[in-house]
Design an enzyme around this catalytic site. Structure first.
Site, mmCIF file in Angstrom:
data_model
loop_
_atom_site.group_PDB
_atom_site.id
_atom_site.type_symbol
_atom_site.label_atom_id
_atom_site.label_comp_id
_atom_site.label_asym_id
_atom_site.label_seq_id
_atom_site.Cartn_x
_atom_site.Cartn_y
_atom_site.Cartn_z
ATOM 1 N N GLU A 15 25.602 24.381 22.657
ATOM 2 C CA GLU A 15 25.709 24.910 21.286
ATOM 3 C C GLU A 15 24.724 24.219 20.349
ATOM 4 O OE1 GLU A 15 27.492 27.647 21.178
ATOM 5 O OE2 GLU A 15 27.834 27.127 23.257
ATOM 6 N N HIS B 126 21.375 25.697 20.782
ATOM 7 C CA HIS B 126 21.285 27.011 20.123
ATOM 8 C C HIS B 126 20.945 26.886 18.636
ATOM 9 C CE1 HIS B 126 21.938 30.208 22.891
ATOM 10 N NE2 HIS B 126 23.090 29.737 23.353
#
Length: 710
Positions: A352, A355
């Protein structure tokens, strides 16, 4: 006679008039039909483009009998072409059609009609006069609906139980990935249609508001007692699927990433769970710091909130500045040794955080390009995990390679382009793992310096914009050409197109003639296929030293099936292809080379790199299963495995056997059972663990959740 002719002429005139009237009616019907035809293309028309959303959303959570929200969105749009229609997405949300307004330089825009294409989830709004090309307008729409626990609503509710009072505590959270924002509010819901968002959340004063950006002011609601308005700062330019908000009464742990531009973290959960968020609160800033140093592209973020939510639709969602996790994957204390559960959580957090650059900062033009951002995020996740836990990064990459290759062998091959919108969760996972493997191969043949040069320039030029694979390949090509040692025959796009647009992967076959070595390629999964690839060839001749440089010594080209290597290899020495298993292909050697490799593995297996040992094991089992290798040869190569003590080759062995040989012979089964019986208790436990986790798994399980043995 004259009267008869005159009579016929009069009848003729009457018939002509009748036919003319019928023709006119038909033309009118066609014209009316064309006028009322509802827009039905798969993509929104390119006539208007949004550039800013002003959202006011009032959420009611305090009464269990009235979970609902109402809102108004004012979308600033720019007319790319002159048109009197605006088409945008609306799904499972109620619209106040009569209150739709359009503001421009003049205020005399009147609503003519509002129609809905339910199949495409379009709302088509027609006005009495045209929006003029080059001018900007503000479209205002009121909306709302009751709130449920259905995640497809995009903005939904969850609850937990107060352990002291046994009371249900409700909270709201959004999840807009893949077209769900249209079920929450009217929007231009395509990843290329990015905009800034000014979000103001209304809620009861005992709750608090979370969003992409921090709250800059909390104002009283003059109309509803005990309600307030939480005004968030304006976001940078982001796509609709990265917008996020939540109303809850969570408690938080605080931490900070000590980068050049410090990023503050809040890791928040229900009060009973907040102590168990300490591991995530500690790891996330460290991962962000590492990625910031490696990528050298600053994030325009002051804060990142991590919300831990029960029963979230996915393991996590990387919304800009507000990451939401499914609670069971994140609730771990930081004290105690590193366990397989902590490694799993570390991998999830790293993905994450990666990202934040790949999808948030560097966006995509359409969902069909999602494999590129997922591939980059997967690769840099492995680097971040490896930074914190040595050797774990290479395990992730090898696991991805083996997993996607196995999946391809089961389904006959997958291609990344075009990316199917109907792919299952498991199929998508395999696509992303293949994309990560191809990213690793790409970096291998370009070299780190060239790759980072191209990547950083690409991100600087396209931050908060829309990128495509072709634009990315172009940036890497230019970085290659800036190198003094650039090989002018290289073309990054041509190379990568053979890997992304063709299904499956190649098999490279080694043929030796005396001291000469010939290589040929073919489709590993379909021998009748004419698909060929640009294959980067790295190799080591027995007695040579292993270099960290993985740039290819030669290439196999789609223009021909084979080549002859320039190097001379004595008959009593092996040649080993695909160093560190970076290339996404399998290798089949001639019988002599297999025997030489088998002898080296049996006598001194550590003289061969651990990743290449894993590749040899995996390839041998695959080739035997495909009737391309005799069992006696496979057995001779694999017999060393009883002494193997590294994770990667053992994983390749167990996975290759259990996934490839449900129909193996009794004799072979006994041989394998014998190996397992000789093995140590740890080995047997590892095999049992890997079998359970890698093979006997729920088909709906996301393979990203596979973890490591203790």
């Amino acid at each position: 006679m004259f009267k008869c002719l005159l009579s016929e002429r009069e009848n003729c005139y009457k018939n002509v008039a009748l036919y003319g009237l019928l023709l006119l009616l038909c033309l009118c019907q066609v014209a009316c039909s064309a006028k009322t035809q509802l827009y039905d293309e798969p993509r929104l028309p390119a006539k208007v483009k949004p550039f800013h959303y002003d959202i006011r959303l009032l959420t009611h959570l305090e009464s269990s009998a009235n979970h609902s929200y109402t809102g108004i969105v004012k979308i600033s749009i720019h007319a790319q072409k002159t048109t009197n229609q605006v088409v945008l997405h609306v799904g499972r949300v109620s619209i106040e059609s009569k209150k739709i307004t359009l503001f421009g330089e003049t205020s005399n825009y009147r609503l003519r009609s509002v129609r809905f294409n339910n199949d495409r989830k379009y709302m088509v709004v027609t006005f009495n006069q045209s929006l003029l090309m080059g001018k900007s307008y503000v479209l205002s729409v009121e909306f709302g609906r009751p709130m449920t626990m259905d995640q497809r609503d995009g903005y939904f509710i969850r609850h937990y139980i107060n352990w002291k009072t046994s009371e249900k505590i409700w909270y709201s959270v959004s999840h807009f990935n893949r077209n769900w924002i249209r079920n929450t509010m009217p929007s231009f819901d395509e990843p290329s249609l990015k905009a800034t968002f000014n979000v103001t959340m209304g809620h009861h004063k005992r709750f608090q508001s979370y969003g992409n950006m921090k709250v800059q002011a909390v104002l009283p609601n003059r109309e509803i007692q005990d309600y307030v308005w939480s005004v968030h700062e304006v976001t940078p330019t982001i796509p609709t699927h990265l917008l996020a908000f939540s109303v809850n009464n969570f408690n938080c742990r605080y931490s900070q990433a000590a980068s050049l531009s410090p990023v503050r973290f809040r890791t928040c959960a229900q009060s009973a769970d907040v102590r168990a968020t300490s591991f995530a609160a500690q790891m996330a800033p460290q991962i962000l710091e590492f990625l910031d140093r490696v990528l050298q592209v600053a994030l325009p973020l002051e804060k990142i909130d991590q919300l831990v939510v029960d029963d979230f639709p996915t393991e996590a969602m990387e919304n800009f500045g507000l990451v939401v996790y499914r609670s069971k994957h994140l609730l771990l204390r930081e004290d105690g040794p590193m366990s397989k559960e902590k490694l799993q959580t570390l991998e999830l957090i790293a993905h994450e955080m990666a990202h934040m650059w790949f999808d948030n900062l560097l966006g995509m033009d359409s969902y069909s390009d999602l494999w590129l951002t997922e591939g980059l995020a997967g690769y840099f996740k492995s680097l971040a995990v490896d930074h914190l836990q040595s050797k774990m990064g290479r395990r992730i990459l090898l696991r991805y390679r083996e997993s996607s290759m196995m999946y391809e062998s089961q389904v006959g091959g997958i291609s990344l382009v075009p990316l199917s919108s109907n792919a299952s969760l498991n199929a998508e996972t395999q696509l992303y793992q293949k994309a990560t493997s191809l990213t690793s191969m790409l970096i291998g043949f370009l070299g780190n310096e060239t790759f980072y040069d191209g990547l950083q320039r690409h991100m600087w030029q396209n931050s908060f914009g829309s990128s495509t694979p072709d634009l990315f390949w172009r940036s890497l090509q230019l970085a290659s050409e800036r190198e003094a040692t650039f090989d002018k025959t290289w073309d990054v796009k041509s190379i990568m197109d053979t890997w992304t647009m063709q299904s499956g992967y190649p098999l490279v076959t080694v043929i030796r003639n005396g001291s000469e070595v010939f290589l040929k390629q073919g489709h590993a999964l379909n021998r009748s296929s004419s698909h060929l690839w640009w294959i980067p060839l790295t190799y080591l001749i027995e007695g040579g030293s292993l270099s960290k440089n993985l740039k290819p010594k030669a290439w196999l080209s789609p223009n021909s099936h084979g080549i002859k290597l320039n190097d001379i290899v004595p008959r009593n020495q092996w040649i080993l292809l695909n160093l560190q298993a970076v290339g996404y292909y399998r290798v089949n050697y001639d019988e002599l080379t297999w025997q030489l490799l088998a002898t080296t593995l049996f006598n001194d297996f550590r003289s061969i790199n651990v990743l290449n040992r894993a590749q040899i094991v995996s390839d041998v089992l695959f080739l035997w299963n495909q009737d391309l290798l005799a069992w006696s040869t496979a057995l001779n190569v694999l017999k060393y495995i009883i002494d193997e003590d590294e994770y990667e080759p053992l994983m390749a062995f167990v996975v290759g056997w259990t996934n490839g040989f449900w129909g193996i012979s009794t004799e072979s089964s006994f041989n394998i059972a014998k190996w397992l019986g000789i093995a140590a208790k740890w080995y047997a436990e590892f095999i049992s663990y890997t079998f359970d986790k890698f093979v006997v798994q729920d088909p709906n399980q996301n393979l990203n959740s596979l973890d490591y043995p203790d």
